[in-house]
Write a protein that holds these residues in place. Structure first.
Motif, PDB file in Angstrom:
ATOM      1  N   ALA A 119       0.827  -1.206   0.000  1.00 14.01           N
ATOM      2  CA  ALA A 119       0.000   0.000   0.000  1.00 14.01           C
ATOM      3  C   ALA A 119       0.862   1.258   0.000  1.00 14.01           C
ATOM      4  O   ALA A 119       0.560   2.235  -0.718  1.00 14.01           O
ATOM      5  N   ARG A 120       1.942   1.254   0.784  1.00 11.76           N
ATOM      6  CA  ARG A 120       2.825   2.430   0.820  1.00 11.76           C
ATOM      7  C   ARG A 120       3.464   2.676  -0.544  1.00 11.76           C
ATOM      8  O   ARG A 120       3.559   3.817  -0.993  1.00 11.76           O
ATOM      9  N   GLU A 121       3.884   1.607  -1.198  1.00  6.48           N
ATOM     10  CA  GLU A 121       4.514   1.755  -2.513  1.00  6.48           C
ATOM     11  C   GLU A 121       3.495   2.185  -3.571  1.00  6.48           C
ATOM     12  O   GLU A 121       3.835   2.863  -4.543  1.00  6.48           O
ATOM     13  N   ALA A 122       2.239   1.781  -3.385  1.00  6.36           N
ATOM     14  CA  ALA A 122       1.203   2.120  -4.370  1.00  6.36           C
ATOM     15  C   ALA A 122       0.710   3.554  -4.243  1.00  6.36           C
ATOM     16  O   ALA A 122       0.111   4.093  -5.183  1.00  6.36           O
ATOM     17  N   ASP A 123       0.951   4.165  -3.109  1.00  6.99           N
ATOM     18  CA  ASP A 123       0.434   5.505  -2.834  1.00  6.99           C
ATOM     19  C   ASP A 123       1.300   6.555  -3.530  1.00  6.99           C
ATOM     20  O   ASP A 123       2.042   7.308  -2.905  1.00  6.99           O
ATOM     21  N   THR A 124       1.175   6.622  -4.859  1.00  8.82           N
ATOM     22  CA  THR A 124       1.985   7.530  -5.666  1.00  8.82           C
ATOM     23  C   THR A 124       1.216   8.812  -5.982  1.00  8.82           C
ATOM     24  O   THR A 124      -0.008   8.889  -5.829  1.00  8.82           O
ATOM     25  N   ALA A 125       1.954   9.789  -6.466  1.00  3.02           N
ATOM     26  CA  ALA A 125       1.321  11.051  -6.867  1.00  3.02           C
ATOM     27  C   ALA A 125       0.319  10.815  -7.998  1.00  3.02           C
ATOM     28  O   ALA A 125      -0.743  11.451  -8.051  1.00  3.02           O
ATOM     29  N   ASP A 126       0.642   9.898  -8.905  1.00  3.07           N
ATOM     30  CA  ASP A 126      -0.262   9.612 -10.021  1.00  3.07           C
ATOM     31  C   ASP A 126      -1.574   9.026  -9.519  1.00  3.07           C
ATOM     32  O   ASP A 126      -2.650   9.397  -9.998  1.00  3.07           O
TER      33      ASP A 126
END
Length: 267
Positions: free
Chosen positions: A115-122
């Motif tokens: 989840a942390r890695e998926a939480d991108t600006a995009d």
């Protein structure tokens, strides 16, 4: 379902309240579906009826994809139990903390890292919302400015999760990333009811995750653990067709659930 049919369907349960369990999903069942899951609430009339049901029936519980503690805070009834994270968490009536299946703990850390890695600006730009469900993380795109673009971003996350050995589960405009272990509402309910002397169990739900609960109750009947299972589907414009196909009875929306609860306590 007409009022007469509803009353007839509930008659065996009303005849033996001390040997009956009433189990309900929350979102889309007790609480209307809203644009943002965090804004959902259980109407006070529904909550008061559920309190009355809890006073009369042997077992009453809410079974939710939300965390058990969040589910209890949302329903705000301490005298009933809560199965959270689709059965991975159990918060019994009177307990202060939920129990989590120990086999999920290590996987839960991996899910949180994903989840942390998926939480991108995009992802934030596409207005995909991330919901922490303990051993599960959910990605919601309901209400995004461009739902198709948001769904495409979520599709990419699903592919990556599967490459990482995680499981994916799709709901109504939501993707859940789960540990690759068997846990669902059906298994959670079976464990929750273990050792209880019950004749009847009713489950009320509206989404694909509730099919596991329906099928779990069918298995309990086939195993001889209970005499009767009543599977009630809550019908709306977004209800998956499988819910209506597999339900024993159907009610219309959360208003229909209120009528069902009122019938259960009607003297």
């Amino acid at each position: 379902m007409t009022s007469a049919l509803l009353s007839e369907a509930l008659a065996p349960l009303r005849a033996k309240p001390d040997r009956t369990a009433i189990l309900l999903d929350i979102d889309g069942t007790l609480a209307p579906i809203v644009k943002h899951a965090a804004d959902a609430s259980v109407p006070e009339q529904t909550r008061q009826l559920l309190i009355e049901v809890a006073r009369r029936y042997a077992v009453v519980a809410c079974v939710s994809g939300r965390r058990a503690s969040e589910a209890r805070a949302m329903v705000s009834i301490g005298s009933i139990s809560y199965l959270g994270s689709h059965g991975a968490e159990l918060l019994r009536a009177g307990w202060t903390e939920a129990q989590v299946d120990p086999s999920l703990e290590e996987w839960a850390r991996r899910i949180q890292e994903f989840a942390r890695e998926a939480d991108t600006a995009d992802l934030r730009r596409r207005r995909v919302r991330i919901e922490d469900k303990g051993p599960i993380v959910a990605f919601h795109w309901r209400g995004a400015p461009d739902e198709d673009a948001a769904r495409s971003a979520v599709d990419a996350l699903a592919a990556r999760a599967e490459q990482d050995g995680l499981h994916t589960h799709w709901g109504r405009k939501v993707l859940e990333i789960r540990p690759p272990l068997r846990f669902d509402k059906g298994a959670g309910i079976a464990s929750f009811l273990e050792g209880l002397e019950l004749d009847n169990v009713m489950y009320v739900g509206d989404d694909v995750t509730d099919l596991d609960a329906f099928r779990g109750l069918t298995a309990l009947v086939e195993e001889g653990r209970i005499e009767r299972a009543l599977r009630v589907g809550v019908i709306s414009d977004e209800t998956p067709p499988e819910i209506e196909a597999e339900a024993d009875y159907a009610v219309n929306g959360t208003a229909g659930v209120r009528e069902l609860l009122a019938t259960l306590v009607d003297s």
